[in-house]
Write an enzyme that holds these catalytic residues in place. Structure first.
Site, PDB file in Angstrom:
ATOM      1  CD  GLU A   1       0.840  -2.847  -4.125  1.00 24.32           C
ATOM      2  OE1 GLU A   1       1.853  -2.799  -4.860  1.00 24.32           O
ATOM      3  OE2 GLU A   1       0.667  -2.074  -3.169  1.00 24.32           O
TER       4      GLU A   1
ATOM      5  CE1 TYR B   1       7.792  -0.933   1.752  1.00 26.27           C
ATOM      6  CE2 TYR B   1       5.790  -1.171   0.492  1.00 26.27           C
ATOM      7  CZ  TYR B   1       7.120  -0.832   0.560  1.00 26.27           C
ATOM      8  OH  TYR B   1       7.769  -0.393  -0.546  1.00 26.27           O
TER       9      TYR B   1
END
Lengths: 244, 346
Positions: free
Chosen positions: A173, A166
């Site tokens: 991103e 994660y």
């Protein structure tokens, strides 16, 4: 971002909380099994594609182009999951699922596809790898759950690997969006200026900056939610194993 | 023999007064002689639903005490939990009991057990609406006068050359002033309060949108409507008619509740032509509201206004459908031809 922690089927939840819901019918279950199998296969294709490209090129740069098409296809296909929640065959919140899927689709199309200059960045690889591993585990988790035969390994993987994947995905991103910013500002991509007949303006550069800032409150909440889920699911799983 | 009483248990003063009278005269129905009640006092315990810990024990509670009275007593033990913040239930997962329910009519023995839930900080409806409506009023005016730091410095304190910009300011301000006046003088609210979190959410929505649309309409680079004065005048007519219509409906609905009874009634058209929309829709107030914002959208030809109108319309349609279904369930003779918000369509 990582997909929602809630399972697609009854048995996933039976490990944590006894659900009074009826769950999907036989036809819906069959459809969901096929859907999840196809998605697992799709992300495996992406994984294999990455490995083969790496071995062929000898470097980890510019691997995006080798998996661009399946990535777009299968990540966009995840939009169906919003439909599943809306129709009720999957007991998740439409809003939560929608939010998670849309953020992935946004990154795939509105950032990576739209700003060609970032496609060579290493940050792309960071989140593509994170997404690929996560999705392969997640979709196989759903598949096995629907078939009522969930190996503990998959459950463990789903609720443990996110701890690394994660943050890795989020880092990839954010770095990608950040890399896209100067090009967006220079070309005025997706931006509308005043004056115009509709008296409206939109600055994509500012929008992307706000998106990046929004990760600050949102990421910790989702991360700690997953950690809490992990405690619940794996703890009751241990008891279940012991009773055998 | 005491006369039949129709008392509205609207506040705790009325409740306690009612109980006093009942103690003196006994509970009487029409024509029945007053009975001498032999009092069995109830005991009330209030528990936390999660820990089952006893939060409060009340003894010598009158059997015809209401939930509202009990909440008052509980409040004395816990001053931070004022009555409107309390939810009392018979079952931890059950429905919240209404304030006017009477203790002895509930399915409890002489020792009643209630479970308490804290509803969080509450704000009275009047205060809620004052906040929600005063915000947009002042925010829009702020943008209209173009203070520095909003637009480019050379435009500070200038005014727009276009009359439609001033007209839009007048209309927008009128809309919210009207709403404030209605909140203070016209509306009667059924539930007493609203949770604090909802107000923050609502205020962000109203204030945020007001700022967003005021920014564009009062912008130095604002473009007036494509069809000029014709467009503005037709839009203004629509806006004015709908504001009048909306106000008429609010008055009509208010008069329905006017005679003090708590029972719901079917609203019907009156002599006022604006209320004739009741022939066709259950919630003409929402219809007119949507119409007014549509007028404002056409008048300003501004996309953020169109978006605000659309979102408002969607929300009002949801509310109208809910109200419509409630009417249908409650009244067997509810007019068939009526639709929730748009005649014949929606």
């Amino acid at each position: 971002m990582v997909a929602p922690a809630s399972g697609a089927a009854r048995s996933a939840h039976n490990d944590v909380v006894p659900k009074k819901r009826k769950g999907p019918g036989a036809l819906a279950t069959a459809y969901l099994v096929i859907y999840n199998v196809v998605m697992t296969a799709g992300w495996l294709v992406i994984a294999v594609g990455l490995v083969r490209a790496y071995l062929a090129k000898g470097s980890h740069h510019g691997l995006y182009y080798s998996i661009e098409k399946p990535l777009k296809f299968f990540q966009t296909g995840a939009l169906l999951e919003i439909l599943h929640c809306a129709v009720g065959i999957v007991p998740s919140s439409v809003v939560l699922t929608g939010f998670q899927v849309m953020s992935r689709v946004f990154l795939t199309w509105a950032v990576t596809h739209s700003v060609k200059e970032v496609q060579n960045e290493d940050s792309i690889l960071l989140f593509v790898v994170a997404w690929t591993v996560t999705e392969i585990i997640r979709y196989s988790f759903y598949t096995f759950s629907l078939l009522n035969h969930l190996p503990y390994l998959i459950k463990w993987a789903r609720y443990t690997l996110f701890i690394v994947l994660y943050p890795m995905g989020v880092a990839g991103e954010l770095l990608t969006i950040h890399a896209a910013l100067p090009y967006v500002q220079k070309t005025g991509l997706y931006s509308v200026k005043l004056p115009n007949k509709l008296n409206f303006s939109f600055d994509y550069y500012t929008f992307l900056t706000l998106v990046m800032i929004s990760y600050i409150p949102i990421f910790p909440q989702l991360y700690f939610h997953m950690l809490r889920q992990r405690k619940k699911v794996l703890a009751s799983g241990e008891e279940h194993k012991k009773s055998h | 023999m005491a006369p039949a009483q129709s008392v509205e248990l609207r506040n705790l003063f009325a409740v306690s007064h009612f109980i006093k009278k009942v103690c003196e005269e006994g509970l009487t129905e029409l024509g029945e002689p007053a009975k001498i009640k032999n009092y069995v006092f109830f005991e009330v315990e209030i528990l936390d639903p999660k820990t089952k810990e006893q939060l409060c024990f009340l003894d010598k509670v009158e059997p015809n005490a209401t939930i509202g009275e009990i909440k008052c007593m509980f409040h004395r033990a816990y001053p931070q939990w004022y009555p409107s913040r309390q939810a009392l239930k018979l079952d931890p997962k059950g429905k919240t009991l209404k304030d006017d329910e009477i203790l002895q009519n509930l399915p409890v023995g002489t020792t009643a057990t209630f479970y308490f839930k804290d509803l969080g900080a509450q704000v009275g409806w009047t205060m809620v609406f004052l906040c929600e409506y005063a915000g947009p009023l002042f925010i829009y005016l702020l943008f209209y006068f173009r203070p520095p730091y909003i637009y480019q410095h050379r435009h500070a304190f200038t005014s727009s050359p276009y009359p439609v910009v001033t007209l839009a300011c007048v209309c927008h301000s009128f809309h919210y002033v009207k709403r404030l006046i209605e909140t203070i003088f016209v509306h009667r609210f059924s539930h007493g309060t609203m949770p604090l979190r909802s107000i923050v959410k609502n205020c962000i929505y109203y204030w945020g949108f007001a700022a967003w649309l005021a920014y564009y309409i009062n912008h130095p680079l604002y473009t007036p409507p494509s069809y000029g004065n014709k467009q503005v005048n037709y839009a203004l007519a629509l806006f004015t008619l709908c504001e009048l219509g909306n106000f008429s409906i609010h008055l009509a609905l208010n008069n329905l509740k006017g005679d003090g009874s708590k029972t719901r009634k079917i609203p019907y058209p009156t002599k006022n032509p604006f209320t004739w929309l009741f022939f066709f829709v259950s919630c003409p107030n929402y219809t007119y509201e949507a119409g007014a914002w549509l007028g404002f959208t056409i008048m300003t030809q501004c996309l953020p206004v169109a978006l605000f109108t659309l979102l408002g319309f969607i929300q009002m349609t949801i509310w109208a459908k809910g109200k419509h279904n409630t009417y249908i369930k409650e009244f067997k003779d509810y007019p068939d031809i009526r639709m929730p918000i748009i005649p014949f369509l929606l």
